[in-house]
Design an enzyme around this catalytic site. Structure first.
Site, PDB file in Angstrom:
ATOM      1  N   GLY A 239      33.275  38.174  41.038  1.00 45.12           N
ATOM      2  CA  GLY A 239      32.761  38.646  39.712  1.00 45.12           C
ATOM      3  C   GLY A 239      32.034  39.932  39.845  1.00 45.12           C
ATOM      4  N   PRO A 276      35.598  37.710  46.164  1.00 43.36           N
ATOM      5  CG  PRO A 276      34.841  39.237  47.678  1.00 43.36           C
ATOM      6  CD  PRO A 276      35.240  37.606  47.603  1.00 43.36           C
ATOM      7  NE  ARG A 278      36.582  43.735  38.294  1.00 38.67           N
ATOM      8  CZ  ARG A 278      37.449  43.850  37.149  1.00 38.67           C
ATOM      9  NH1 ARG A 278      38.142  44.961  36.787  1.00 38.67           N
ATOM     10  NH2 ARG A 278      37.871  42.983  36.350  1.00 38.67           N
ATOM     11  CB  CYS A 346      58.086  53.756  22.386  1.00 38.47           C
ATOM     12  SG  CYS A 346      59.359  54.693  22.717  1.00 38.47           S
ATOM     13  CD  GLU A 347      54.136  49.117  21.929  1.00 40.44           C
ATOM     14  OE1 GLU A 347      53.501  49.155  21.165  1.00 40.44           O
ATOM     15  OE2 GLU A 347      55.178  48.315  22.509  1.00 40.44           O
ATOM     16  CE1 TYR A 375      42.774  40.747  38.769  1.00 41.13           C
ATOM     17  CE2 TYR A 375      40.675  42.280  39.038  1.00 41.13           C
ATOM     18  CZ  TYR A 375      41.435  41.004  38.999  1.00 41.13           C
ATOM     19  OH  TYR A 375      40.577  39.804  39.458  1.00 41.13           O
TER      20      TYR A 375
END
Length: 422
Positions: A239, A276, A278, A346-347, A375
């Site tokens: 975290g 860990p 990230r 297309c968003e 991620y």
């Protein structure tokens, strides 16, 4: 610190120009730096020096088998949350004893696979899961090493979608009920209590929530030992946040995080497990993309890239900041103008940045979306029937494709038309 920098006007990954990778592999693609992965792993490992510990990389952050193999050779264990991640860790050569199996919804089949692999620890998150694990272990004539994940009801002060340690979150058992859950675990056949687990969220930028959570865990360990439980391992989760380059977040250093671990649970004579993801992977990777068009809008220009939200969903899902830089270093005094950096999906949510100051870039020029190693690829999809992008691993002056781009034919051949449709 990372190993992506400009040399002679061109952005490099270690000793390899990113433009060279783009020419060989095409864009978009993910590029990872071995030197950065190693540095970040060693920084966390050194932060816990003097305490018995193991650094288990959170596979959910970056699950490419080549990356896992590289980290395993440095001494990393693995934290997995599914049978698929377990199989990836094993394929990377990680011994079962250095694998922690976490997750709130383990199935019986996943439990059996983990027991067969000899995982070192199950992080159990509920009483029904504990009962099911006991049944599976007994049916296999096995003993399941267990740490109960406790929810300390601590606000991690992070994004709501990555907070996991408050009472209303789905994770763990309330710490107030932990003693009775441990009593039940000790009475169940096929279960061997080995430790306590806690994880309060991701991308934390302050140490106070860790201090609160770990202090509560320390008190719990004392109570559990008095009740006769052999608590030999304390899993403090992961975290700790990372700096997303030019964002306003300034997380604590791993050394300071290690000091919190040391003064709260470090003196309890238990092995410390830290998970860990990230922290190790984020700034070790970039998403390399090409400009398709520069489009003039009413208030600002749009840079339309060949990368999209299906390749890197964090900005759309979390409003996450990623620094975005030109691969060709801007000349001194070059005009810097605001531009929306978007993809072709297309968003309306398919945007990486709004009003971001950028040098003038033309169609065909390259950009690097930084801090994309965690991620990024793992959360990508084939939305709009866009192929999953390649992953490239760089070590010094070498690079290799460690996941290739599938062809459209391969994507379509996975599906079938029923006979009754003719």
């Amino acid at each position: 610190m990372d190993h992506f920098d400009y040399r002679d006007g061109a952005l490099h990954a270690e000793d390899v120009p990113l433009a060279e990778i783009a020419a060989a592999v095409g864009t978009p693609c993910y590029v990872y730096s071995c030197a950065t992965l190693e540095r970040h792993f060693r920084v966390m490992d050194e932060a816990l020096a003097g305490m018995p510990h193991v650094v288990c990389f959170a596979v959910k952050a970056l699950s490419n088998v080549a990356v896992l193999r590289f980290l395993a050779r440095l001494g990393a264990g693995m934290d997995v949350v599914s049978e698929g991640e377990l199989r990836r860790a094993l394929a990377a050569g990680v011994p079962g004893a250095k694998i922690v199996f976490a997750g709130v919804g383990k199935t019986g089949a996943e439990m059996a696979a983990a027991l067969q692999a000899g995982v070192g620890q199950f992080n159990v998150e509920s009483e029904p899961e504990l009962e099911r694990l006991s049944e599976v272990a007994v049916s296999m004539g096995a003993q399941a090493p267990v740490a109960v994940r406790v929810n300390p009801d601590v606000d991690a002060k992070t994004h709501a979608k990555i907070s996991t340690g408050k009472a209303e979150d789905k994770f763990g058992v309330p710490i107030s009920r932990a003693p009775e859950v441990y009593a039940r675990a000790a009475a169940l056949p096929g279960i061997r209590v080995v430790g306590v687990d806690v994880h309060i969220g991701s991308q934390l930028t302050a140490l106070e929530p860790f201090e609160q959570a770990f202090s509560r865990v320390a008190a719990l360990v004392g109570a559990l030992r008095e009740a006769g439980h052999d608590i030999a391992r304390i899993d403090v989760g992961g975290g700790l946040g990372v700096p997303y380059v030019r964002s306003n977040e300034a997380p604590p250093l791993p050394f300071d995080y290690g000091a919190v671990v040391r003064r709260t649970v470090g003196g309890l004579g238990a092995e410390i497990v830290v998970e860990p993801g990230r922290l190790i992977a984020a700034n070790a990777g970039v998403l390399l993309a090409s400009v398709i068009y520069r489009k003039r809008g009413e208030a600002r220009d749009f840079l339309i890239l060949d990368a999209a939200m299906n390749d890197l969903i964090r900005p759309a899902m979390y409003d996450a900041h990623h620094d975005i830089v030109a691969v060709r270093e801007p000349e001194a005094g070059a005009a810097i103008l605001p531009a929306d950096i978007v993809g072709p999906v297309c968003e309306s949510g398919d945007a990486f940045a709004k009003a971001r100051p950028m040098p003038p870039l033309a169609a065909g020029e390259l950009v690097a979306i930084r801090s994309a190693g965690a991620y990024g690829a793992v959360m990508s999809s084939e939305y709009n029937t866009r192929p999953l992008v390649p992953e490239v691993l760089v070590s010094k002056d070498r690079f290799d494709v460690v996941r290739r781009r599938p062809t459209y034919a391969e994507m379509i051949e996975r599906e079938r038309i029923p006979d009754w449709l003719g």
